[in-house]
Write an enzyme that holds these catalytic residues in place. Structure first.
Site, short mmCIF file in Angstrom:
data_model
loop_
_atom_site.label_atom_id
_atom_site.label_comp_id
_atom_site.label_asym_id
_atom_site.label_seq_id
_atom_site.Cartn_x
_atom_site.Cartn_y
_atom_site.Cartn_z
N ASP A 229 0.82 -1.22 0.00
CA ASP A 229 0.00 0.00 0.00
C ASP A 229 0.85 1.27 0.00
OD1 ASP A 229 -2.37 1.47 0.07
OD2 ASP A 229 -2.44 1.49 2.25
N CYS B 288 -22.18 -10.16 -3.66
CA CYS B 288 -22.93 -9.19 -2.85
C CYS B 288 -24.43 -9.38 -3.05
CB CYS B 288 -22.54 -7.76 -3.22
SG CYS B 288 -20.89 -7.27 -2.69
N CYS C 222 -27.80 -7.30 -1.60
CA CYS C 222 -27.52 -6.67 -0.31
C CYS C 222 -27.02 -5.24 -0.50
CB CYS C 222 -26.48 -7.49 0.46
SG CYS C 222 -26.01 -6.77 2.05
N CYS D 80 -24.09 -2.00 3.30
CA CYS D 80 -22.98 -1.03 3.40
C CYS D 80 -23.41 0.34 2.89
CB CYS D 80 -21.76 -1.55 2.64
SG CYS D 80 -22.02 -1.86 0.88
N CYS E 102 -16.47 10.61 2.56
CA CYS E 102 -16.00 9.48 3.36
C CYS E 102 -15.43 9.93 4.71
CB CYS E 102 -14.94 8.70 2.58
SG CYS E 102 -14.25 7.31 3.47
N CYS F 201 -12.96 4.72 9.75
CA CYS F 201 -14.38 4.38 9.86
C CYS F 201 -14.58 2.95 9.37
CB CYS F 201 -15.23 5.35 9.03
SG CYS F 201 -17.00 5.02 9.10
#
Length: 311
Positions: free
Chosen positions: A130, A186, A189, A192, A212, A235
């Site tokens: 990353d 997914c 659904c 999120c 965000c 978060c």
């Protein structure tokens, strides 16, 4: 030629929960979606996302002669990842409660790399955690580890989204490669999407970084009335509600044990710290990225009159 099964064995010995192997190629579809997101301004203040787009989606441009991508994942799910009490106003993203994953995963990757070079002395390549323009979630899907979920994160069937990734980009070919994870599980659904307090989860499986909370608490200083929903660093709202995470086991690699318990800490605890106490408690964690002053400011934003309601 690299031994596919031996790569998997050595990755497990290094402490990884998952390992996938993919040929290095241009991920054209991912690049097209990313460019469309940039064109809409989805990156907001994250200007670094606009650089090196070509390299981001083609690991051969990051490592000369690259042939093979080894994508490793480790679960980090802990108690904080299962959610906070409704009135908790000093929430910390669960990954940030552990030793900084950049250091831990790099050490694990280098162990794997050294083991591979013992068997293949001429092998060269690079390790990534990353810290370079590499589309690691797309590469992980290419290596068969999972799919890109509605909240834009990699979802693995075994450990949900609570995984951290690291990659080796290597110059040798492997004798076999994993099948890309083409299925999206997914379904219908939308938990999120509905759980995000600021509506940052976009319909096309991307994130509006201007909304965000993770970006608002770490990357940029928000407007004084910006909703932080009780978060002071990062978060997990779009993760702790995910059915794949609800059924996922807690992490098993001790290197990802939390070094402090955010569930036991309130505003008074954080505000009562001086820099020395903060360093002693959090000095090995990602919280040093924002620092104590910024964390105090985020706490203030969560407690101003007329600010986000306690849920």
């Amino acid at each position: 030629m690299l031994d596919f099964l031996n790569i998997k064995k050595l990755a497990a010995e290094a402490g990884f929960d998952l390992c996938g192997v993919a040929p290095c190629r241009h991920l054209a579809d991912g690049e097209a979606r990313f460019r469309a997101w940039l064109a809409r301004g989805g990156q907001s203040s994250l200007g670094y996302m606009e650089r090196n787009t070509e390299k981001r989606f083609d690991p051969r441009l990051l490592v000369e002669g690259a042939r093979t991508a080894v994508v490793c994942a480790v679960s980090y799910k802990n108690a904080a990842g299962e959610g906070y009490p409704a009135r908790h106003r000093t929430k910390v993203a669960s990954y940030a409660c552990t030793t900084d994953y950049h250091t831990t995963i790099r050490t694990m990757l280098l162990q794997l790399f050294d083991a591979l070079r013992t068997a293949h002395p001429g092998l060269s390549g690079r390790a990534f955690v990353d810290t370079a323009p590499l589309a690691e979630k797309q590469l992980a899907a290419e290596a068969g580890l999972g799919w890109i979920g509605r909240q834009s994160l990699l979802v693995t069937p075994q450990f949900g989204t609570y995984v951290l990734l690291g990659e080796l980009i290597l110059t040798d070919e492997a004798d076999a490669y994993d099948t890309p994870f083409g299925e999206n599980r997914c379904g219908s659904c939308r938990r999120c999407v509905e759980a995000c307090p600021t509506g940052a989860v976009a319909p096309d499986r991307t994130i509006d970084t201007a909304r965000c909370i993770s970006c608002r608490t770490i990357e940029k200083v928000p407007e004084s009335d910006a909703d932080l929903d009780g978060w002071i660093f990062g978060c997990d709202a779009c993760q702790s509600c995910c059915p794949w995470n609800l059924r996922a086991p807690l992490h098993r690699n001790a290197a990802f044990d939390p070094v402090f318990d955010p569930l036991s800490m309130d505003a008074a605890t954080w505000l009562g710290m001086d820099e020395a106490a903060f360093e002693a408690l959090c000095g090995r964690t990602p919280l040093t990225r924002s620092g104590l002053t910024r964390i105090r400011e985020n706490i203030r934003r969560n407690s101003v009159p007329g600010g986000p309601s306690e849920r």
